[in-house]
Design a protein around this motif. Structure first.
Motif, short mmCIF file in Angstrom:
data_model
loop_
_atom_site.label_atom_id
_atom_site.label_comp_id
_atom_site.label_asym_id
_atom_site.label_seq_id
_atom_site.Cartn_x
_atom_site.Cartn_y
_atom_site.Cartn_z
N GLY A 1 17.02 -28.75 36.54
CA GLY A 1 17.13 -27.60 37.27
C GLY A 1 17.19 -25.97 36.62
N GLU A 2 18.91 -26.05 36.15
CA GLU A 2 19.06 -25.49 36.57
C GLU A 2 18.86 -24.67 34.98
N THR B 1 3.57 -10.12 38.79
CA THR B 1 3.20 -11.14 39.63
C THR B 1 3.66 -12.33 40.12
N ARG B 2 4.72 -12.13 39.50
CA ARG B 2 5.78 -13.78 39.27
C ARG B 2 7.04 -13.47 40.06
N ARG B 3 6.97 -14.25 40.91
CA ARG B 3 8.17 -13.96 41.80
C ARG B 3 10.13 -15.36 41.13
N PHE B 4 11.34 -14.90 40.66
CA PHE B 4 12.40 -15.42 40.75
C PHE B 4 12.81 -15.52 41.68
N ASP B 5 13.42 -15.88 42.45
CA ASP B 5 14.99 -16.42 43.52
C ASP B 5 15.94 -17.11 43.29
N LEU B 6 16.12 -16.29 42.25
CA LEU B 6 18.02 -16.94 41.50
C LEU B 6 18.50 -16.97 42.03
N THR B 7 19.56 -18.24 42.33
CA THR B 7 20.49 -18.10 42.86
C THR B 7 22.05 -18.25 41.54
N GLY C 1 22.56 -20.49 36.91
CA GLY C 1 21.29 -20.41 37.50
C GLY C 1 20.20 -21.28 37.87
N ARG C 2 20.10 -21.20 39.89
CA ARG C 2 18.58 -21.94 39.90
C ARG C 2 17.64 -20.97 40.74
N ILE C 3 16.36 -21.18 40.06
CA ILE C 3 15.18 -20.54 40.76
C ILE C 3 15.15 -21.67 41.62
N ASP C 4 13.91 -21.07 42.69
CA ASP C 4 13.83 -21.38 43.49
C ASP C 4 12.42 -22.10 42.86
N GLY C 5 11.90 -23.56 43.14
CA GLY C 5 11.06 -24.04 43.02
C GLY C 5 11.12 -24.77 41.51
N ILE C 6 11.60 -24.57 40.63
CA ILE C 6 12.52 -25.36 39.80
C ILE C 6 13.43 -26.17 39.82
N VAL C 7 13.09 -27.99 40.20
CA VAL C 7 13.19 -28.80 40.44
C VAL C 7 14.13 -29.17 38.81
N ASP C 8 13.45 -29.43 37.82
CA ASP C 8 13.90 -30.89 37.11
C ASP C 8 13.86 -29.35 35.66
N GLU D 1 12.91 -25.63 30.98
CA GLU D 1 12.15 -25.38 29.85
C GLU D 1 11.32 -24.29 29.75
N ALA D 2 9.76 -24.42 30.91
CA ALA D 2 9.11 -23.45 30.25
C ALA D 2 9.53 -22.61 30.41
N LEU D 3 10.33 -22.34 30.96
CA LEU D 3 11.13 -20.50 31.24
C LEU D 3 11.04 -20.23 30.40
N LYS D 4 11.60 -20.35 28.97
CA LYS D 4 12.52 -20.78 28.26
C LYS D 4 11.95 -19.56 27.70
N GLY D 5 12.97 -18.07 27.68
CA GLY D 5 12.19 -16.62 27.14
C GLY D 5 11.98 -15.96 28.35
#
Lengths: 92, 203
Positions: B15-16, B41-47, B68-75, B80-84
């Protein structure tokens, strides 16, 4: 290969004359030039040149650390636009 | 909202994500708090977990590329759905400038440009720096697009609250240069060699 030292820096003669005239007039003037090949000399410091990049004359405000470089180095012929993000500009 | 980066793809199977940073210092993308989408509206907590320069592959060696790793993205599928996806921070999250002569580019872009008599000269569309100081790129003027050095002599007044800046241009700023000023066109010196002070000429 580097230019021989004994020759001195190259600069188009008309540019020197124009810079002297501008400095004497004391006006805030942009000296437009096609001479990208000319070396930046100490007597150009503080003057603004418009250096042609094939499309337009980009203003080049000459500072001390630019001495010895060519005018063309500060007027790129290709543009790579970036994003502003958190970048800052300082008014000189 | 200020655009500070974009997600360019997934990294690995846990999920990175790969993030391209647009900030002056790439790792500073997380320094301004949580990231949002353009609408806020959509928040991304990036580490951040790695920098592109640390990775062994050539394709990932760019310094602006971060992992990085975004909270809630685990696989990987969700990553991949966040690309772009473009990442923004609210303008208010950027720290205030300590130097009164220093300005965020994002504040300067879009300002109306006027001359000292109030005549409209268009808008600032970008701020460039090619090594000879910052240049304001102005578009929409009746005289055509032009660039102004970001110096007090040329830009004496900046009113961010009013949404405009004033330029003080020389009288002949828009005048076409005379061909007489070009080398080789009027019999002027071409390839002239100039001796400067303190120069040694040993032949």
């Amino acid at each position: 290969m580097a230019r021989s030292v004994w020759k001195g820096p190259f600069v188009d003669g008309y540019l020197l004359k124009k810079s002297e005239a501008t400095r004497a007039s004391g006006r805030n003037e942009v000296i437009k030039t096609w001479s990208r090949r000319s070396t930046i000399l100490p007597q150009f410091v503080g003057l603004t040149f418009g250096v042609y990049n094939g499309q337009k004359f980009l203003p080049v405000l000459v500072t001390e650390n630019m001495i010895g470089h060519k005018f063309g180095e500060f007027s790129p012929t290709r543009n790579f636009p970036g994003h502003a993000a958190d970048k800052k500009a300082k008014r000189g | 909202m200020v655009l500070v980066g974009a997600i360019t793809g997934a990294h690995g199977v846990r999920g990175e994500v790969k993030v391209k940073s647009f900030t002056a210092e790439p790792a500073a993308i997380t320094a301004y708090g949580p990231l949002f989408d353009e609408s806020g509206t959509r928040r991304f907590d990036l580490t951040l977990t790695a920098k592109g320069g640390d990775l062994p592959t050539k394709a990932a060696s760019s310094k602006a590329l971060l992992i990085g790793r975004i909270d809630g993205i685990v696989d990987r599928t969700k990553a991949e759905a966040l690309k772009g996806q473009r990442l923004f921070v609210p303008r208010a999250q950027l720290p205030a400038n300590e130097d009164p002569e220093e300005f965020y580019l994002t504040d300067l872009i879009g300002l109306a440009v006027r001359d000292k008599h109030g005549a409209d000269f268009g808008r600032v569309i970008d701020v460039a720096n090619y090594g000879a100081g910052d240049l304001l790129m102005v578009e929409g003027s009746a005289e055509g697009d032009f660039d102004v050095p970001f110096a007090k002599a040329f830009v004496p007044e900046i009113d961010l609250a009013g949404g405009f800046l004033t330029v003080d241009l020389p009288d002949d700023f828009f005048a076409a240069p005379s061909f007489a000023a070009a080398p080789g066109r009027d019999g002027e010196d071409v390839g002239d060699e100039v001796e400067t002070e303190g120069e040694v000429h040993d032949r």
